[in-house]
Design a protein around this motif. Structure first.
Motif, PDB file in Angstrom:
ATOM      1  N   VAL A  25       0.820  -1.211   0.000  1.00 28.14           N
ATOM      2  CA  VAL A  25       0.000   0.000   0.000  1.00 28.14           C
ATOM      3  C   VAL A  25       0.856   1.264   0.000  1.00 28.14           C
ATOM      4  O   VAL A  25       2.020   1.239   0.386  1.00 28.14           O
ATOM      5  CB  VAL A  25      -0.958   0.047   1.223  1.00 28.14           C
ATOM      6  CG1 VAL A  25      -1.976  -1.070   1.164  1.00 28.14           C
ATOM      7  CG2 VAL A  25      -0.195   0.018   2.525  1.00 28.14           C
ATOM      8  N   VAL A  27       0.347   4.986   1.743  1.00 26.74           N
ATOM      9  CA  VAL A  27      -0.477   5.560   2.802  1.00 26.74           C
ATOM     10  C   VAL A  27      -0.082   7.013   3.030  1.00 26.74           C
ATOM     11  O   VAL A  27       1.098   7.356   3.018  1.00 26.74           O
ATOM     12  CB  VAL A  27      -0.287   4.775   4.124  1.00 26.74           C
ATOM     13  CG1 VAL A  27      -1.273   5.236   5.167  1.00 26.74           C
ATOM     14  CG2 VAL A  27      -0.397   3.293   3.912  1.00 26.74           C
ATOM     15  N   ALA A  53      -5.295   4.451   2.405  1.00 28.37           N
ATOM     16  CA  ALA A  53      -4.367   3.416   1.962  1.00 28.37           C
ATOM     17  C   ALA A  53      -4.784   2.950   0.572  1.00 28.37           C
ATOM     18  O   ALA A  53      -5.896   2.457   0.384  1.00 28.37           O
ATOM     19  CB  ALA A  53      -4.364   2.240   2.933  1.00 28.37           C
ATOM     20  N   GLY A 107      -2.941   4.926  10.806  1.00 23.45           N
ATOM     21  CA  GLY A 107      -2.311   3.716  10.268  1.00 23.45           C
ATOM     22  C   GLY A 107      -2.709   2.477  11.048  1.00 23.45           C
ATOM     23  O   GLY A 107      -2.945   1.414  10.473  1.00 23.45           O
ATOM     24  N   ALA A 124       4.793  -0.564   2.919  1.00 21.53           N
ATOM     25  CA  ALA A 124       3.929   0.611   3.026  1.00 21.53           C
ATOM     26  C   ALA A 124       4.741   1.825   2.593  1.00 21.53           C
ATOM     27  O   ALA A 124       5.730   2.179   3.232  1.00 21.53           O
ATOM     28  CB  ALA A 124       3.416   0.786   4.448  1.00 21.53           C
ATOM     29  N   THR A 126       5.251   5.678   2.301  1.00 20.15           N
ATOM     30  CA  THR A 126       4.774   6.889   2.971  1.00 20.15           C
ATOM     31  C   THR A 126       5.723   8.047   2.692  1.00 20.15           C
ATOM     32  O   THR A 126       6.837   7.851   2.217  1.00 20.15           O
ATOM     33  CB  THR A 126       4.680   6.706   4.505  1.00 20.15           C
ATOM     34  OG1 THR A 126       5.984   6.538   5.038  1.00 20.15           O
ATOM     35  CG2 THR A 126       3.827   5.516   4.872  1.00 20.15           C
ATOM     36  N   SER A 132       2.411   6.327   9.694  1.00 19.64           N
ATOM     37  CA  SER A 132       1.324   5.386   9.476  1.00 19.64           C
ATOM     38  C   SER A 132       1.831   3.963   9.256  1.00 19.64           C
ATOM     39  O   SER A 132       1.157   3.013   9.637  1.00 19.64           O
ATOM     40  CB  SER A 132       0.448   5.840   8.312  1.00 19.64           C
ATOM     41  OG  SER A 132       1.230   6.169   7.201  1.00 19.64           O
ATOM     42  N   ILE A 136       0.421   0.609  11.097  1.00 16.50           N
ATOM     43  CA  ILE A 136      -0.031  -0.585  10.386  1.00 16.50           C
ATOM     44  C   ILE A 136       0.694  -1.812  10.927  1.00 16.50           C
ATOM     45  O   ILE A 136       0.083  -2.843  11.207  1.00 16.50           O
ATOM     46  CB  ILE A 136       0.180  -0.434   8.865  1.00 16.50           C
ATOM     47  CG1 ILE A 136      -0.765   0.620   8.299  1.00 16.50           C
ATOM     48  CG2 ILE A 136       0.000  -1.770   8.151  1.00 16.50           C
ATOM     49  CD1 ILE A 136      -0.487   0.997   6.855  1.00 16.50           C
TER      50      ILE A 136
END
Length: 173
Positions: A25, A27, A53, A107, A124, A126, A132, A136
């Motif tokens: 993802v 985010v 996300a 997150g 992830a 970012t 975040s 997660i």
């Protein structure tokens, strides 16, 4: 969003992924203020934040989760003393008025929501100041203690940061 998650899982499986539940993802959090800090009084200038996300496994970049944090209540500012959230019927605030807005908490909510749908996030992406990815990871570790999420830097934010530093540097003649 659940349909989109299943679509991405099917695409992963069709592409030969060993674990089709792994979805990467991107985010980021967005605030209803140009600057998150204030100069005239302590605290945050924003009263709302949204964390989103988007999956990066397919070219479609579907939004898989969106989390809202806000301090807005229809009774505040009308002469009524209220302690929100949940302090009265019909309260629309999800946070107390003095609570900070955190990308980490957004997150964590995103991670919990996706983990309940059997999604494992490995990467992830970012921006540089985002927390975040850590949120997660912490939420996924509750269900899968050995799982870790690796934070990747967003290239567009990286390029903008490098450009800003170049303008501020002093070069020799």
């Amino acid at each position: 969003m659940r349909e989109k998650i299943e679509t991405v899982k099917f695409s992963n499986e069709k592409g030969g992924a060993v674990n089709p539940n792994i979805i990467n993802v991107a985010v980021d959090g967005r605030y209803n203020s140009i600057t998150i800090g204030q100069t005239k009084k302590p605290g945050q200038a924003a009263s709302q934040a949204i964390g989103i996300a988007c999956q990066t496994n397919t070219k479609h970049k579907y939004i898989l989760s969106a989390v809202m944090q806000h301090k807005l209540c229809w009774l505040r500012g009308k002469g009524v003393t209220v302690n929100c959230p949940g302090g009265h019927e019909g309260c629309t605030a999800s946070l107390p008025v003095h609570a900070p807005l955190f990308e980490y908490d957004m997150g964590k909510s995103i991670g919990t929501e996706l983990a309940l749908q059997n999604v494992h996030i490995k990467y992830a992406k970012t921006d540089g100041d985002g927390r975040s990815a850590a949120g997660i990871e912490d939420s996924l570790k509750i269900l899968h203690p050995m799982w870790s999420v690796e934070r990747l830097a967003d290239p567009s934010h990286l390029a903008a940061t490098q450009l800003r530093h170049c303008y501020n540097e002093k070069f020799t003649d």
